[in-house]
Design an enzyme around this catalytic site. Structure first.
Site, PDB file in Angstrom:
ATOM      1  N   GLY A 189     -14.130   5.755  -8.145  1.00 33.19           N
ATOM      2  CA  GLY A 189     -12.859   6.356  -8.520  1.00 33.19           C
ATOM      3  C   GLY A 189     -11.755   6.202  -7.498  1.00 33.19           C
ATOM      4  O   GLY A 189     -10.721   6.854  -7.605  1.00 33.19           O
ATOM      5  N   HIS A 200      -9.643  13.816   0.176  1.00 38.01           N
ATOM      6  CA  HIS A 200      -9.040  14.898  -0.582  1.00 38.01           C
ATOM      7  C   HIS A 200      -9.593  16.212  -0.052  1.00 38.01           C
ATOM      8  O   HIS A 200     -10.806  16.343   0.128  1.00 38.01           O
ATOM      9  CB  HIS A 200      -9.411  14.804  -2.070  1.00 38.01           C
ATOM     10  N   ASP A 235      -0.999  16.364  -2.452  1.00 34.45           N
ATOM     11  CA  ASP A 235      -1.167  15.409  -3.538  1.00 34.45           C
ATOM     12  C   ASP A 235      -0.086  15.650  -4.591  1.00 34.45           C
ATOM     13  O   ASP A 235       0.232  16.801  -4.904  1.00 34.45           O
ATOM     14  CB  ASP A 235      -2.558  15.581  -4.161  1.00 34.45           C
ATOM     15  N   ASN A 277     -13.589   8.959  -1.996  1.00 33.67           N
ATOM     16  CA  ASN A 277     -14.061   7.965  -2.958  1.00 33.67           C
ATOM     17  C   ASN A 277     -14.036   6.595  -2.297  1.00 33.67           C
ATOM     18  O   ASN A 277     -13.049   6.222  -1.666  1.00 33.67           O
ATOM     19  CB  ASN A 277     -13.175   7.964  -4.201  1.00 33.67           C
ATOM     20  N   CYS A 291       0.848  -1.187   0.000  1.00 33.53           N
ATOM     21  CA  CYS A 291       0.000   0.000   0.000  1.00 33.53           C
ATOM     22  C   CYS A 291       0.888   1.243   0.000  1.00 33.53           C
ATOM     23  O   CYS A 291       1.696   1.447   0.907  1.00 33.53           O
ATOM     24  CB  CYS A 291      -0.917  -0.002   1.236  1.00 33.53           C
ATOM     25  N   HIS A 340      -8.849   7.585   2.196  1.00 38.39           N
ATOM     26  CA  HIS A 340      -8.227   8.899   2.178  1.00 38.39           C
ATOM     27  C   HIS A 340      -9.255   9.943   1.783  1.00 38.39           C
ATOM     28  O   HIS A 340     -10.216   9.663   1.078  1.00 38.39           O
ATOM     29  CB  HIS A 340      -7.018   8.942   1.236  1.00 38.39           C
TER      30      HIS A 340
END
Length: 117
Positions: free
Chosen positions: A98, A107, A35, A92, A9, A105
């Site tokens: 997606g 965003h 990101d 997501n 991961c 996580h």
């Protein structure tokens, strides 16, 4: 198709320091970092340090991690001065939604006017 485990991961590797990240915030429960492919001037990922594939995998008695993530998002928005202008939080859950990395996580997207697709 890659089978995700804790060993491969990418977010677990970032948490463990095996892969560098541009950290924005860290405490004993979560890590937040920029990101690497931002879609806005502010694009931060917030992840729990404990591996959960998605929200579906969090047991009811561990759901406090979600509240902690949201508290962290508020702190980041305040500290980085985008709280007043607004921001978007995206989580997501699963392939059809997606989700590319199978480690839950969130965003945080900010820094410009956001449209809805």
């Amino acid at each position: 198709m890659e089978v995700y485990t804790l060993e491969n991961c990418i977010f677990c590797k970032i948490i463990n320091g095996e892969i560098p990240s541009n950290k924005v915030y860290e405490d004993e429960k979560v890590l937040a970092f920029k990101d690497i492919n931002p879609i806005a001037p502010v694009h931060i990922l917030v992840i729990p340090k404990k591996h959960y594939e998605s929200i579906i995998d969090i047991q009811d008695d561990e759901m406090d991690i979600v509240a902690h993530i949201h508290k962290t998002i508020n702190k980041i928005a305040d500290d980085m001065n985008f709280k007043e202008d607004g921001f978007r939080i995206i989580n997501n859950c699963g392939e059809n939604a997606g989700q590319e990395v199978k480690h839950i996580h969130y965003h945080i997207i900010a820094g410009k006017t956001l449209n809805w697709p």
